[in-house]
Design a protein around this motif. Structure first.
Motif, short mmCIF file in Angstrom:
data_model
loop_
_atom_site.label_atom_id
_atom_site.label_comp_id
_atom_site.label_asym_id
_atom_site.label_seq_id
_atom_site.Cartn_x
_atom_site.Cartn_y
_atom_site.Cartn_z
N VAL A 1 0.83 -1.20 0.00
CA VAL A 1 0.00 0.00 0.00
C VAL A 1 0.87 1.25 0.00
CG1 VAL A 1 -1.62 1.37 1.39
CG2 VAL A 1 -2.00 -1.08 1.09
N TYR A 2 1.90 1.25 0.84
CA TYR A 2 2.82 2.39 0.91
C TYR A 2 3.52 2.61 -0.42
CZ TYR A 2 6.72 5.29 2.57
OH TYR A 2 7.62 6.30 2.74
N GLY A 3 3.94 1.52 -1.05
CA GLY A 3 4.62 1.63 -2.34
C GLY A 3 3.71 2.18 -3.43
N LEU A 4 2.47 1.71 -3.47
CA LEU A 4 1.53 2.19 -4.48
C LEU A 4 1.18 3.67 -4.27
CD1 LEU A 4 -0.85 -0.90 -4.66
CD2 LEU A 4 0.89 -0.24 -6.32
N LYS A 5 1.08 4.07 -3.02
CA LYS A 5 0.80 5.48 -2.75
C LYS A 5 1.99 6.37 -3.14
CE LYS A 5 -2.72 4.96 0.84
NZ LYS A 5 -3.10 5.22 2.25
N ARG A 6 3.19 5.82 -3.04
CA ARG A 6 4.38 6.56 -3.50
C ARG A 6 4.32 6.83 -5.00
NH1 ARG A 6 9.74 5.75 -0.71
NH2 ARG A 6 10.56 5.48 -2.81
N TYR B 1 1.20 -13.91 -14.89
CA TYR B 1 1.75 -13.66 -13.56
C TYR B 1 2.97 -12.75 -13.65
CZ TYR B 1 5.46 -17.08 -14.56
OH TYR B 1 6.53 -17.75 -15.11
N ILE B 2 3.26 -12.08 -12.54
CA ILE B 2 4.50 -11.33 -12.40
C ILE B 2 5.16 -11.73 -11.09
CG2 ILE B 2 3.68 -9.34 -13.74
CD1 ILE B 2 3.26 -7.88 -11.06
N ILE B 3 6.47 -11.52 -10.99
CA ILE B 3 7.21 -11.85 -9.78
C ILE B 3 7.50 -10.55 -9.02
CG2 ILE B 3 9.31 -12.89 -8.84
CD1 ILE B 3 7.37 -14.82 -10.28
N LEU B 4 7.11 -10.53 -7.76
CA LEU B 4 7.39 -9.39 -6.89
C LEU B 4 8.03 -9.93 -5.61
CD1 LEU B 4 7.00 -6.27 -6.61
CD2 LEU B 4 4.94 -6.77 -5.29
N PRO B 5 9.36 -9.99 -5.56
CA PRO B 5 10.03 -10.52 -4.36
C PRO B 5 9.88 -9.56 -3.18
CG PRO B 5 11.64 -9.57 -5.87
CD PRO B 5 10.32 -9.53 -6.58
N GLN B 6 10.25 -10.04 -2.00
CA GLN B 6 10.25 -9.16 -0.84
C GLN B 6 11.14 -7.95 -1.12
OE1 GLN B 6 8.40 -9.71 1.77
NE2 GLN B 6 7.95 -11.89 1.80
N PHE B 7 10.66 -6.76 -0.78
CA PHE B 7 11.37 -5.54 -1.15
C PHE B 7 11.48 -4.60 0.05
CE2 PHE B 7 6.87 -5.08 -2.17
CZ PHE B 7 6.54 -3.91 -1.51
N VAL B 8 12.30 -3.57 -0.12
CA VAL B 8 12.48 -2.56 0.93
C VAL B 8 12.44 -1.17 0.31
CG1 VAL B 8 13.89 -4.10 2.36
CG2 VAL B 8 15.01 -2.54 0.76
N PHE B 9 12.22 -0.19 1.16
CA PHE B 9 12.28 1.21 0.75
C PHE B 9 13.55 1.83 1.31
CE2 PHE B 9 7.75 0.12 1.14
CZ PHE B 9 7.33 0.40 -0.15
N ARG C 1 16.86 -5.27 -4.19
CA ARG C 1 15.56 -5.52 -3.57
C ARG C 1 14.86 -4.23 -3.16
NH1 ARG C 1 13.95 -10.62 -1.94
NH2 ARG C 1 14.87 -12.17 -3.34
N SER C 2 15.23 -3.12 -3.76
CA SER C 2 14.53 -1.87 -3.47
C SER C 2 13.21 -1.84 -4.23
CB SER C 2 15.39 -0.66 -3.86
OG SER C 2 15.50 -0.58 -5.27
N TRP C 3 12.23 -1.12 -3.70
CA TRP C 3 10.94 -0.98 -4.36
C TRP C 3 11.11 -0.45 -5.78
CZ3 TRP C 3 6.02 -2.07 -4.88
CH2 TRP C 3 5.15 -1.18 -5.51
#
Length: 356
Positions: free
Chosen positions: A23-28, A150-158, A340-342
């Motif tokens: 949610v935070y990433g999409l709002k960014r 499908y798409i791959i979205l690994p664990q990410f960080v900001f 692994r950044s957003w």
């Protein structure tokens, strides 16, 4: 501005954390996001979902978290809704359901919930209600029989997470650590998946390490909701089983650990591994040879594709801990910031959401 609805099942802490970050990433990205948080009760969830169905139909995109397509996805499809429906798949649904049905530790209510989830999955997929699947890894898609769309979205960080956890680390650790006793941490859950090392696998591996090191003791800490508090002692190895901790207590234990063991044997790094990396705790991982080429990391973590190599690598790491721990801590932080950044992983999802 594109509008997005996030449908979240209640009572799933890991999924909630991933959802909050998404949610935070999409709002960014300047997207309009509204969260629909359901509860733990299946019957109430179904009623809530059907109640919200007409609202969800008005969003440009609906993202269902928790691996399960709710009935509203089928309603939207059958009523010719023009929005996009996305399902975020987090685990091995069929394997975990089968193991849950076999387990004597899972209550009848838990078994019924598992069967109901499979029912929802079959309804959603048979009616082709899902336009796009999101998985943390290719292996997760394969295990759930997802072969297209499908798409791959690994664990990410900001970037701000890296800074926040670096500051948090200072308040969680002390300088009084005793490196004659090396702390190794493992986190388990109720998930019964073939891709996860079981506690007895980890104990066997660490026993092998303990036989090869000299002048150090190992304390293996296993957080396991199935066992609770228990202590086992061997020559230079102490195995302590612990109940699940409050988040602050867990982060403190993670920051004070000398090594965190990732239980996934495929290419994935779980949420706790990412938090370990953010806190500067090196990660060890035993990867099945089949999945080695799918890894997006190389020498940033201590990984091996055979138990013997894994034991040898950990033995050298523990024996020369003062050198290797800061080395891997730095490598991990660089890995998070670059791969692994957003901003590095977001492109496929954002492109799909913004497409006509």
């Amino acid at each position: 501005m594109k509008s997005i609805a996030m449908v979240i099942p209640g009572g799933i802490a890991g999924v909630k954390t991933i959802t909050d970050k998404l949610v935070y990433g999409l709002k960014r990205e300047r997207l309009n996001v509204k969260v629909f948080l359901y509860g733990k009760n299946l019957a109430i969830n179904t009623l809530l979902d059907l109640r919200y169905a007409s609202q969800l139909r008005n969003f440009d995109t609906v993202i269902y978290m928790g691996s399960i397509p709710q009935l509203s996805a089928t309603f939207i499809k059958l009523t010719r809704g023009e929005n996009k429906t996305i399902l975020f798949v987090h685990g091995f649904l069929f394997h975990e359901t089968l193991n849950a049905l076999r387990s004597v530790q899972i209550s009848l209510r838990g078994k019924m919930m598992s069967l109901y989830n499979i029912f929802l999955w079959n309804v959603g997929t048979s009616t082709k209600s899902i336009d796009l699947f999101i998985c943390h890894s290719i292996t997760t898609c394969e295990a759930n029989k997802i072969v297209k769309n499908y798409i791959i979205l690994p664990q990410f960080v900001f970037p701000e997470e890296i800074i926040t956890y670096a500051k948090l680390y200072q308040g969680l650790v002390s300088d009084s650590s005793n490196h004659n006793e090396v702390r190794v941490l493992v986190y388990t859950s109720f998930a019964l998946s073939p891709r996860l090392l079981k506690p007895y696998h980890v104990i066997r591996l660490i026993k092998g390490v303990s036989r090869k090191i000299v002048g150090r003791r190992i304390q293996l800490l296993i957080i396991d909701p199935r066992v609770g508090e228990k202590l086992e002692e061997y020559s230079n190895l102490k195995v302590r089983f612990m109940k699940p901790l409050q988040r602050h207590e867990f982060l403190q234990l993670l920051a004070q650990a000398d090594l965190y063991i990732e239980r996934c044997i495929d290419e994935e790094l779980g949420l706790s591994s990412i938090e370990a990396a953010l806190l500067g705790t090196p990660i060890a991982k035993l990867t099945h040879p089949r999945y080695v080429e799918r890894q997006d990391y190389e020498d940033e973590i201590l990984w091996a594709s055979s138990p013997r190599k894994f034991v040898d690598m950990l033995s050298d790491y523990i024996q020369h801990l003062d050198y290797w721990k800061p080395y891997y801590a730095k490598k991990l932080r660089d890995f998070l910031a670059t791969r692994r950044s957003w901003d590095r992983v977001k492109a496929p999802l954002i492109k799909y959401i913004l497409s006509s």
